[in-house]
Design a protein around this motif. Structure first.
Motif, PDB file in Angstrom:
ATOM      1  N   ASN A  23      18.125   4.981  -0.088  1.00 20.66           N
ATOM      2  CA  ASN A  23      17.167   5.844   0.606  1.00 20.66           C
ATOM      3  C   ASN A  23      15.737   5.307   0.650  1.00 20.66           C
ATOM      4  O   ASN A  23      14.915   5.817   1.413  1.00 20.66           O
ATOM      5  N   LEU A  24      15.440   4.305  -0.165  1.00 17.12           N
ATOM      6  CA  LEU A  24      14.098   3.739  -0.204  1.00 17.12           C
ATOM      7  C   LEU A  24      14.106   2.237   0.053  1.00 17.12           C
ATOM      8  O   LEU A  24      13.215   1.712   0.719  1.00 17.12           O
ATOM      9  N   GLY A  25      15.107   1.554  -0.495  1.00 20.66           N
ATOM     10  CA  GLY A  25      15.223   0.113  -0.271  1.00 20.66           C
ATOM     11  C   GLY A  25      14.841  -0.731  -1.460  1.00 20.66           C
ATOM     12  O   GLY A  25      15.050  -1.942  -1.466  1.00 20.66           O
ATOM     13  N   VAL A  26      14.253  -0.103  -2.501  1.00 23.83           N
ATOM     14  CA  VAL A  26      13.909  -0.818  -3.728  1.00 23.83           C
ATOM     15  C   VAL A  26      14.444  -0.025  -4.918  1.00 23.83           C
ATOM     16  O   VAL A  26      14.802   1.143  -4.798  1.00 23.83           O
ATOM     17  N   SER A  27      14.463  -0.667  -6.066  1.00 25.67           N
ATOM     18  CA  SER A  27      14.980  -0.024  -7.273  1.00 25.67           C
ATOM     19  C   SER A  27      13.981   1.011  -7.793  1.00 25.67           C
ATOM     20  O   SER A  27      12.788   0.966  -7.450  1.00 25.67           O
ATOM     21  N   PRO A  28      14.416   1.948  -8.630  1.00 21.16           N
ATOM     22  CA  PRO A  28      13.479   2.907  -9.232  1.00 21.16           C
ATOM     23  C   PRO A  28      12.354   2.211  -9.995  1.00 21.16           C
ATOM     24  O   PRO A  28      11.200   2.644  -9.943  1.00 21.16           O
ATOM     25  N   THR A  54      14.757  -3.234   5.603  1.00 21.43           N
ATOM     26  CA  THR A  54      13.395  -3.048   6.117  1.00 21.43           C
ATOM     27  C   THR A  54      12.316  -3.517   5.150  1.00 21.43           C
ATOM     28  O   THR A  54      11.144  -3.627   5.539  1.00 21.43           O
ATOM     29  N   ILE A  55      12.659  -3.796   3.900  1.00 19.17           N
ATOM     30  CA  ILE A  55      11.655  -4.168   2.900  1.00 19.17           C
ATOM     31  C   ILE A  55      11.005  -5.504   3.265  1.00 19.17           C
ATOM     32  O   ILE A  55      11.697  -6.503   3.499  1.00 19.17           O
ATOM     33  N   ASN A  56       9.680  -5.503   3.360  1.00 24.39           N
ATOM     34  CA  ASN A  56       8.892  -6.699   3.716  1.00 24.39           C
ATOM     35  C   ASN A  56       9.244  -7.258   5.092  1.00 24.39           C
ATOM     36  O   ASN A  56       8.944  -8.419   5.378  1.00 24.39           O
ATOM     37  N   GLN A  57       9.842  -6.429   5.934  1.00 24.49           N
ATOM     38  CA  GLN A  57      10.255  -6.914   7.247  1.00 24.49           C
ATOM     39  C   GLN A  57       9.485  -6.203   8.347  1.00 24.49           C
ATOM     40  O   GLN A  57       9.028  -5.074   8.192  1.00 24.49           O
ATOM     41  N   SER A  58       9.356  -6.883   9.481  1.00 21.75           N
ATOM     42  CA  SER A  58       8.809  -6.297  10.697  1.00 21.75           C
ATOM     43  C   SER A  58       9.930  -6.292  11.718  1.00 21.75           C
ATOM     44  O   SER A  58      10.427  -7.358  12.089  1.00 21.75           O
ATOM     45  N   ILE A  59      10.313  -5.107  12.173  1.00 15.90           N
ATOM     46  CA  ILE A  59      11.534  -4.955  12.967  1.00 15.90           C
ATOM     47  C   ILE A  59      11.194  -4.323  14.311  1.00 15.90           C
ATOM     48  O   ILE A  59      10.536  -3.273  14.352  1.00 15.90           O
ATOM     49  N   PRO A  60      11.601  -4.938  15.430  1.00 19.06           N
ATOM     50  CA  PRO A  60      11.357  -4.327  16.741  1.00 19.06           C
ATOM     51  C   PRO A  60      11.862  -2.888  16.774  1.00 19.06           C
ATOM     52  O   PRO A  60      12.918  -2.579  16.214  1.00 19.06           O
ATOM     53  N   ASP A  90       0.813  -1.225   0.000  1.00 15.80           N
ATOM     54  CA  ASP A  90       0.000   0.000   0.000  1.00 15.80           C
ATOM     55  C   ASP A  90       0.845   1.272   0.000  1.00 15.80           C
ATOM     56  O   ASP A  90       0.359   2.344   0.329  1.00 15.80           O
ATOM     57  N   ASN A  91       2.134   1.111  -0.329  1.00 17.11           N
ATOM     58  CA  ASN A  91       3.014   2.274  -0.471  1.00 17.11           C
ATOM     59  C   ASN A  91       3.200   3.024   0.846  1.00 17.11           C
ATOM     60  O   ASN A  91       3.356   4.248   0.855  1.00 17.11           O
ATOM     61  N   THR A  92       3.172   2.307   1.963  1.00 22.63           N
ATOM     62  CA  THR A  92       3.382   2.933   3.265  1.00 22.63           C
ATOM     63  C   THR A  92       4.471   2.207   4.044  1.00 22.63           C
ATOM     64  O   THR A  92       4.772   1.036   3.797  1.00 22.63           O
ATOM     65  N   VAL A  93       5.033   2.933   4.989  1.00 25.56           N
ATOM     66  CA  VAL A  93       5.930   2.375   6.004  1.00 25.56           C
ATOM     67  C   VAL A  93       5.291   2.729   7.337  1.00 25.56           C
ATOM     68  O   VAL A  93       5.012   3.904   7.611  1.00 25.56           O
ATOM     69  N   GLU A  94       5.016   1.724   8.174  1.00 27.80           N
ATOM     70  CA  GLU A  94       4.252   1.953   9.398  1.00 27.80           C
ATOM     71  C   GLU A  94       5.085   1.636  10.640  1.00 27.80           C
ATOM     72  O   GLU A  94       5.689   0.565  10.741  1.00 27.80           O
ATOM     73  N   LEU A  95       5.090   2.579  11.572  1.00 30.21           N
ATOM     74  CA  LEU A  95       5.679   2.362  12.890  1.00 30.21           C
ATOM     75  C   LEU A  95       4.514   2.160  13.851  1.00 30.21           C
ATOM     76  O   LEU A  95       3.752   3.088  14.118  1.00 30.21           O
ATOM     77  N   ILE A  96       4.360   0.943  14.344  1.00 30.40           N
ATOM     78  CA  ILE A  96       3.163   0.557  15.102  1.00 30.40           C
ATOM     79  C   ILE A  96       3.516   0.376  16.574  1.00 30.40           C
ATOM     80  O   ILE A  96       4.410  -0.408  16.917  1.00 30.40           O
ATOM     81  N   LEU A 144       8.362  -1.056   3.937  1.00 25.61           N
ATOM     82  CA  LEU A 144       7.669  -0.993   2.650  1.00 25.61           C
ATOM     83  C   LEU A 144       7.411  -2.411   2.149  1.00 25.61           C
ATOM     84  O   LEU A 144       8.299  -3.260   2.161  1.00 25.61           O
ATOM     85  N   LYS A 145       6.190  -2.664   1.716  1.00 20.40           N
ATOM     86  CA  LYS A 145       5.804  -4.011   1.297  1.00 20.40           C
ATOM     87  C   LYS A 145       5.837  -4.137  -0.222  1.00 20.40           C
ATOM     88  O   LYS A 145       5.306  -3.283  -0.930  1.00 20.40           O
ATOM     89  N   THR A 146       6.434  -5.222  -0.694  1.00 19.31           N
ATOM     90  CA  THR A 146       6.391  -5.548  -2.117  1.00 19.31           C
ATOM     91  C   THR A 146       5.626  -6.849  -2.354  1.00 19.31           C
ATOM     92  O   THR A 146       5.420  -7.247  -3.499  1.00 19.31           O
ATOM     93  N   ILE A 147       5.223  -7.499  -1.266  1.00 16.85           N
ATOM     94  CA  ILE A 147       4.408  -8.713  -1.345  1.00 16.85           C
ATOM     95  C   ILE A 147       3.344  -8.652  -0.254  1.00 16.85           C
ATOM     96  O   ILE A 147       3.470  -7.900   0.717  1.00 16.85           O
TER      97      ILE A 147
END
Length: 275
Positions: free
Chosen positions: A201-206, A110-116, A42-48, A75-78
């Motif tokens: 700076n983003l974690g994925v390719s252009p 951080t891509i597709n990861q959940s990190i404490p 969904d094109n978001t990065v969430e700190l929960i 950021l989610k790609t899957i």
């Protein structure tokens, strides 16, 4: 539909990087407790921040399951399957390219990861977490978050990457339709530099960034329209044909466009229906 969803904007300095602070009570309703939700890119990065746990299962071939308390969802790609157990206290929604000034340059991790939270921000964020759990006034909680991230921005003093910011804003404004080669020529950077800046700076390719932005607008169109015409949506969002549309939807969401329309989507409705 989520009736008790609220967003709060932060001050102008932070709003360059942070979309909003939000809270919801949908997952706390008795009929929704214990449910597992499909969460698509969904094109978001969430700190929960949560006083309970969130279980995230990423079907990436490994069947990885993570059960975490307060954490950053990159950021989610899957697609992911998410189960909430406990109260989601408050969440900070970063713009997809807004995390890099607040952490050390390790965005690809951080891509597709959940990190404490402490793994990314250090022990001092646990103080913020305690403040949020102990404060009853919602606006005071938002102020605590604002104070923390303003201080962090000044302390880290990571200079904004003007070229990266310009390039990603061009891709966002073009809804992912710009050719990478054209943008590289426009700004006078090499393709190699272009790629490096996005991975750093983003974690994925252009290219993948453009695909995710196009997907976001496609899903937004399916969620906002009262009458959904998938052929028109595919055409309006730059897909070559129906097969291209179906292939890309399955790649990112695990579902065909038709299956996505039939799937429960309440949890992400506030993202895909906002203006």
């Amino acid at each position: 539909m989520i009736y008790e969803y609220q967003e709060f904007k932060l001050n102008s300095v932070l709003s360059r990087y942070i979309d909003c602070v939000w809270t919801e009570s949908y997952t706390q309703r008795p009929e929704n407790k214990g449910r597992t939700y499909l969460v698509v890119p969904d094109n978001t990065v969430e700190l929960i921040f949560t006083s309970g746990t969130l279980e995230r299962k990423i079907k990436d071939g490994l069947g990885k399951v993570e059960v975490l308390g307060s954490h950053l969802s990159g950021l989610k790609t899957i697609a992911q399957d998410v189960k909430v157990d406990g109260e989601m206290n408050l969440s900070v929604r970063f713009k997809p390219h807004g995390l890099y000034p607040f952490i050390k340059p390790r965005l690809q991790e951080t891509i597709n990861q959940s990190i404490p939270i402490e793994d990314l921000f250090g022990k001092d964020i646990l103080e913020l977490e305690s403040q949020l759990f102990e404060t009853h006034c919602l606006l005071d909680r938002v102020r605590h978050i604002e104070t923390y991230f303003l201080k962090r921005l000044l302390t880290l003093n990571r200079q904004a990457d003007a070229t990266f910011d310009y390039l990603i804003n061009r891709i966002v404004d073009g809804r992912g339709a710009h050719r990478i080669l054209d943008l590289a020529e426009e700004t006078g950077v090499t393709i190699k530099t272009f790629e490096r800046k996005f991975l750093q700076n983003l974690g994925v390719s252009p290219k993948q960034c453009g695909q995710l932005i196009r997907l976001f607008h496609t899903l937004k169109a399916t969620n906002k329209a009262s009458q959904v015409n998938l052929t028109s949506i595919a055409h309006d969002n730059g897909f070559y044909d129906q097969m291209h549309f179906i292939k890309e939807m399955k790649k990112f969401t695990r579902l065909t466009p038709g299956e996505y329309l039939k799937a429960p989507r309440e949890l992400q409705m506030p993202i895909f229906t906002r203006n």
